[in-house]
Motif scaffolding. Structure first.
Motif, PDB file in Angstrom:
ATOM      1  N   SER A  24      16.018  48.737  45.809  1.00 44.22           N
ATOM      2  CA  SER A  24      15.601  47.484  45.193  1.00 44.22           C
ATOM      3  C   SER A  24      15.303  47.755  43.713  1.00 44.22           C
ATOM      4  N   PHE A  25      14.749  46.747  43.056  1.00 44.56           N
ATOM      5  CA  PHE A  25      14.647  46.804  41.598  1.00 44.56           C
ATOM      6  C   PHE A  25      13.363  46.097  41.178  1.00 44.56           C
ATOM      7  N   VAL A  26      12.557  46.806  40.391  1.00 49.08           N
ATOM      8  CA  VAL A  26      11.321  46.215  39.852  1.00 49.08           C
ATOM      9  C   VAL A  26      11.448  46.237  38.330  1.00 49.08           C
ATOM     10  N   GLU A  27      11.508  45.056  37.736  1.00 48.01           N
ATOM     11  CA  GLU A  27      11.614  44.951  36.280  1.00 48.01           C
ATOM     12  C   GLU A  27      10.337  44.330  35.729  1.00 48.01           C
ATOM     13  N   HIS A  28       9.983  44.724  34.521  1.00 50.48           N
ATOM     14  CA  HIS A  28       8.922  44.005  33.803  1.00 50.48           C
ATOM     15  C   HIS A  28       9.528  42.670  33.365  1.00 50.48           C
ATOM     16  N   GLY A  70      13.560  48.225  34.049  1.00 51.75           N
ATOM     17  CA  GLY A  70      14.511  47.144  33.766  1.00 51.75           C
ATOM     18  C   GLY A  70      15.889  47.731  33.873  1.00 51.75           C
ATOM     19  N   GLY A  71      16.835  46.875  33.799  1.00 51.22           N
ATOM     20  CA  GLY A  71      16.975  45.529  33.321  1.00 51.22           C
ATOM     21  C   GLY A  71      16.974  45.403  31.785  1.00 51.22           C
ATOM     22  N   ASN A  72      17.216  44.193  31.386  1.00 52.31           N
ATOM     23  CA  ASN A  72      17.257  43.894  29.955  1.00 52.31           C
ATOM     24  C   ASN A  72      15.990  44.380  29.253  1.00 52.31           C
ATOM     25  N   PHE A  73      14.871  44.347  29.972  1.00 48.63           N
ATOM     26  CA  PHE A  73      13.588  44.764  29.404  1.00 48.63           C
ATOM     27  C   PHE A  73      13.654  46.184  28.831  1.00 48.63           C
ATOM     28  N   ALA A  96      13.471  40.694  25.303  1.00 48.93           N
ATOM     29  CA  ALA A  96      14.468  40.364  26.333  1.00 48.93           C
ATOM     30  C   ALA A  96      14.069  39.091  27.088  1.00 48.93           C
ATOM     31  N   TRP A  97      12.784  38.966  27.405  1.00 49.09           N
ATOM     32  CA  TRP A  97      12.342  37.826  28.221  1.00 49.09           C
ATOM     33  C   TRP A  97      11.334  36.947  27.502  1.00 49.09           C
ATOM     34  N   HIS A  98      11.193  37.167  26.178  1.00 55.49           N
ATOM     35  CA  HIS A  98      10.327  36.297  25.374  1.00 55.49           C
ATOM     36  C   HIS A  98       8.896  36.260  25.913  1.00 55.49           C
ATOM     37  N   GLY A 171      20.373  53.709  30.355  1.00 53.81           N
ATOM     38  CA  GLY A 171      20.413  52.394  29.706  1.00 53.81           C
ATOM     39  C   GLY A 171      20.767  51.286  30.679  1.00 53.81           C
ATOM     40  N   ASN A 172      20.940  50.089  30.130  1.00 51.15           N
ATOM     41  CA  ASN A 172      21.217  48.903  30.955  1.00 51.15           C
ATOM     42  C   ASN A 172      22.163  47.930  30.250  1.00 51.15           C
ATOM     43  N   GLU A 173      23.203  47.524  30.906  1.00 55.22           N
ATOM     44  CA  GLU A 173      24.110  46.440  30.480  1.00 55.22           C
ATOM     45  C   GLU A 173      24.414  46.461  28.973  1.00 55.22           C
ATOM     46  N   LEU A 174      24.730  47.641  28.447  1.00 52.95           N
ATOM     47  CA  LEU A 174      24.957  47.716  26.998  1.00 52.95           C
ATOM     48  C   LEU A 174      26.312  47.154  26.585  1.00 52.95           C
ATOM     49  N   ALA A 243      26.293  42.551  39.734  1.00 53.23           N
ATOM     50  CA  ALA A 243      26.970  41.281  40.069  1.00 53.23           C
ATOM     51  C   ALA A 243      25.982  40.308  40.689  1.00 53.23           C
ATOM     52  N   TYR A 244      26.028  39.082  40.218  1.00 51.54           N
ATOM     53  CA  TYR A 244      25.230  37.988  40.796  1.00 51.54           C
ATOM     54  C   TYR A 244      26.174  36.842  41.125  1.00 51.54           C
ATOM     55  N   TYR A 245      25.893  36.183  42.228  1.00 49.49           N
ATOM     56  CA  TYR A 245      26.745  35.065  42.654  1.00 49.49           C
ATOM     57  C   TYR A 245      25.865  33.886  43.002  1.00 49.49           C
ATOM     58  N   ASP A 291      23.690  48.873  40.946  1.00 47.48           N
ATOM     59  CA  ASP A 291      22.237  48.829  40.806  1.00 47.48           C
ATOM     60  C   ASP A 291      21.646  47.483  40.406  1.00 47.48           C
ATOM     61  N   GLU A 292      22.436  46.430  40.463  1.00 44.72           N
ATOM     62  CA  GLU A 292      21.902  45.048  40.484  1.00 44.72           C
ATOM     63  C   GLU A 292      22.894  44.206  41.261  1.00 44.72           C
ATOM     64  N   TRP A 293      22.453  43.604  42.345  1.00 45.71           N
ATOM     65  CA  TRP A 293      23.303  42.656  43.082  1.00 45.71           C
ATOM     66  C   TRP A 293      22.395  41.645  43.775  1.00 45.71           C
ATOM     67  N   VAL A 295      22.150  37.041  45.011  1.00 47.52           N
ATOM     68  CA  VAL A 295      22.417  35.644  44.684  1.00 47.52           C
ATOM     69  C   VAL A 295      21.450  35.281  43.561  1.00 47.52           C
ATOM     70  N   TRP A 296      21.957  34.596  42.523  1.00 48.48           N
ATOM     71  CA  TRP A 296      21.092  34.149  41.415  1.00 48.48           C
ATOM     72  C   TRP A 296      21.655  32.830  40.894  1.00 48.48           C
ATOM     73  N   TYR A 297      20.854  31.795  40.980  1.00 46.98           N
ATOM     74  CA  TYR A 297      21.312  30.466  40.553  1.00 46.98           C
ATOM     75  C   TYR A 297      21.146  30.322  39.041  1.00 46.98           C
ATOM     76  N   ALA A 355      18.557  43.042  43.383  1.00 47.03           N
ATOM     77  CA  ALA A 355      17.719  42.629  42.254  1.00 47.03           C
ATOM     78  C   ALA A 355      17.134  41.245  42.545  1.00 47.03           C
ATOM     79  N   GLN A 356      15.811  41.148  42.459  1.00 48.41           N
ATOM     80  CA  GLN A 356      14.803  42.178  42.283  1.00 48.41           C
ATOM     81  C   GLN A 356      13.953  42.212  43.557  1.00 48.41           C
ATOM     82  N   LEU A 357      12.767  42.833  43.513  1.00 51.37           N
ATOM     83  CA  LEU A 357      12.005  42.988  44.769  1.00 51.37           C
ATOM     84  C   LEU A 357      11.066  41.825  45.060  1.00 51.37           C
TER      85      LEU A 357
HETATM   86  O1  AHR Z   1      17.810  41.017  37.084  1.00 55.99           O
HETATM   87  C1  AHR Z   1      17.718  40.166  35.983  1.00 55.99           C
HETATM   88  C2  AHR Z   1      18.557  40.638  34.791  1.00 55.99           C
HETATM   89  O2  AHR Z   1      19.906  40.531  35.115  1.00 55.99           O
HETATM   90  C3  AHR Z   1      18.389  42.082  34.383  1.00 55.99           C
HETATM   91  O3  AHR Z   1      17.324  42.279  33.530  1.00 55.99           O
HETATM   92  C4  AHR Z   1      19.681  42.365  33.681  1.00 55.99           C
HETATM   93  O4  AHR Z   1      20.022  43.724  33.737  1.00 55.99           O
HETATM   94  C5  AHR Z   1      20.670  41.445  34.356  1.00 55.99           C
HETATM   95  O5  AHR Z   1      21.429  40.751  33.446  1.00 55.99           O
END
Ligand code: AHR
Length: 513
Positions: A24-28, A70-73, A96-98, A171-174, A243-245, A291-293, A295-297, A355-357
């Protein structure tokens, strides 16, 4: 009634079930850390501020490894801000998340939480704004026994023993222009190679993940992986996939078939990795870390998950509510198909992190000063993590198929199968993607004698509900697995009748024939 015939053979194995597939994934981000896993003052908080209710659900879910922070963080994060006395840690802007980051939770807090949760730590480093020096410093801080500046600082901060972190994301999504410190493949490939080399000089036992594409439809997909690995192949062990769907505009058939895209993504990355291997005449195999998958609306009618809307919502507050998607029955069935895809590729995808927990697009929801509960998507993850043991078996599926506008055609019934020789158990994971009809499934187990059904559960539309039914704070168990009755072993075959839109786990007691 749609039918499916699934055939497996004891001799036709894909490989051992990688335990790290249940990561799983824990992001700030939003309320994943603060008021998610960590909330001092909550009635369920322990002396460290970790929420016991969330810890219990994490353990019950069977999570094996957790990627952090993170993640973008992470692409703008200074890891040093999160160590030392809490009252002396700086408050920072998280671009990243304002959001305002208090740094009350950092590396030591994560290590303590991971220990309580019984999960392996997976640490991502900043290669957006930071570089080689920071990368080697954090490895020295976390993993070196002592007697050096950074390792002694860790000891002074209360951790005598090294954290022993094995898995590191470089790193992440560079590849994404939204990323702080976005880079070309050439720029990133060189940096990953040099940062990875310096980290390994501090601790040769670590495993390194290079950043791959942020999804299979990035304009640079394919070329990115090839170029990055052309530089960094010898130093890294994995390349990442994200990947998010979601269901777009009521096109549920495409959503139900979206694991096709996951299969395509994985198989394309394997081909690219192996092309670099061939070009280099290397005998080393680089594997995949999905390392990120989930469903994300991101594009819903109310558009509340789009990045610019997230910024407006966050407004430089501490842990605002961000992307707290509530998942329904359909989402859970689709998540079941993603788990099948990961298992079917378990010879090469050996790390995966949903992603995420907690709270942020998560299987667990937790209210501030309130309860924690399981979302619908919690269930397939928990059952697969519990029952998928031993070897993954190849599945051959024949039967009815359905068309989808976005992802082509797909089997109505999607499957994966594992065999645990030690316990004499075969586990079958099935998703009936048919919206209207029950599905008649026959499983042929070559090389086995099926003795009995030791467990059979189904997750489907609850009575009085529909495919959009969800679990809420008020009704936390509206959607939960129930006993699957229509399952039997007949003449050595396993026969299952699955309700329309359902996910099932069937565990069989077997002997080798
Ligand atoms: O999981 C949310 C965000 O989705 C992550 O911070 C980023 O890596 C991805 O774009």
């Amino acid at each position: 009634m749609p039918t499916a015939r699934i055939t497996v053979d004891r001799e036709f194995t894909i490989g051992p079930v990688p335990r790290r597939l249940f990561g799983s994934f824990v992001e700030h981000m939003g309320r994943c850390v603060y008021t998610g896993i960590y909330e001092p003052g909550h009635p369920q908080a322990d002396e460290h501020g970790y929420r016991r209710d969330v810890l219990d659900l994490t353990r019950e879910m069977g999570v094996s490894i957790v990627r952090y922070p993170g993640g973008n963080f992470v692409s703008g994060y200074r890891w040093e801000d999160g160590i030392g006395p809490v009252d002396q840690r700086p408050r920072r802007i998280d671009g990243a998340w304002h959001t305002i980051e208090t740094n009350a939770f950092g590396l030591h807090e994560f290590a303590g939480w991971a220990n309580e949760a019984g999960v392996e730590m997976q640490e991502a480093i900043n290669l957006g704004t930071a570089g080689v020096e920071e990368a080697r410093a954090i490895v020295e801080y976390a993993n070196h026994p002592g007697g050096t500046a950074w390792s002694d600082k860790r000891i002074a901060n209360g951790a005598k023993d090294p954290f022993g972190i094995k898995v590191w994301n470089l790193g992440n999504e560079l590849d994404g222009e939204w990323q702080i410190g976005h880079k070309t493949a050439e720029e990133y490939g060189r940096l990953a190679q040099e940062a990875g080399k310096a980290m390994r000089l501090v601790d040769p036992s670590i495993e390194l993940i290079a950043v791959g594409s942020s999804n299979a439809h990035m304009p640079t997909f394919g070329q990115w992986e090839y170029t990055v690995l052309s530089h960094a192949y010898d130093v890294v062990d994995y390349i990442s996939l994200h990947a998010y769907y979601q269901e777009h505009d009521g096109d549920v058939r495409s959503f139900l078939a979206s694991a096709n895209d996951m299969d395509y993504f994985i198989e394309s990355v394997i081909a690219t990795v192996d092309a670099v291997k061939a070009k280099k005449s290397s005998s080393k195999q680089v594997n995949l870390s999905f390392d990120e998958w989930n469903v994300w609306y991101q594009q819903r009618g109310d558009a509340d998950d789009q990045l610019h809307v997230i910024e407006q919502k966050a407004q430089w507050r501490e842990h605002p509510r961000l992307i707290e998607d509530t998942y329904n029955v359909t989402d859970a069935i689709v998540v079941g198909t993603y788990l099948n895809s990961l298992l079917r590729h378990g010879d090469r995808v050996t790390i995966a992190n949903q992603a995420q927990l907690v709270n942020v697009i998560a299987p667990i929801r937790a209210e501030e000063n309130g309860p924690a509960w399981r979302q619908t998507i919690y269930w397939p993850f928990a059952r697969v993590a519990e029952l998928a043991k031993g070897q993954i078996l190849r599945t051959a599926t024949t039967g009815d198929r359905f068309e989808s506008a976005q992802y082509g055609d797909a089997d109505v019934v999607d499957a994966s199968v594992t065999y645990d020789a030690e316990r004499g158990r075969v586990a079958v994971f099935l998703a009936n993607r048919g919206l209207d009809d029950d599905a008649d499934v026959t499983v042929t187990l070559n090389g086995f004698t099926a003795k009995s059904i030791s467990r059979a559960e189904v997750l489907t539309i609850p009575e009085g509900g529909n495919r959009n039914s969800v679990n809420t704070e008020q009704d936390q168990n509206a959607v939960a697995p129930t006993k699957l009755d229509r399952v039997a072993v007949q003449d050595g075959l396993v026969r299952v009748t699955m309700p329309a839109l359902s996910w099932a786990a069937v565990e069989l007691e077997v002997t080798e024939a």
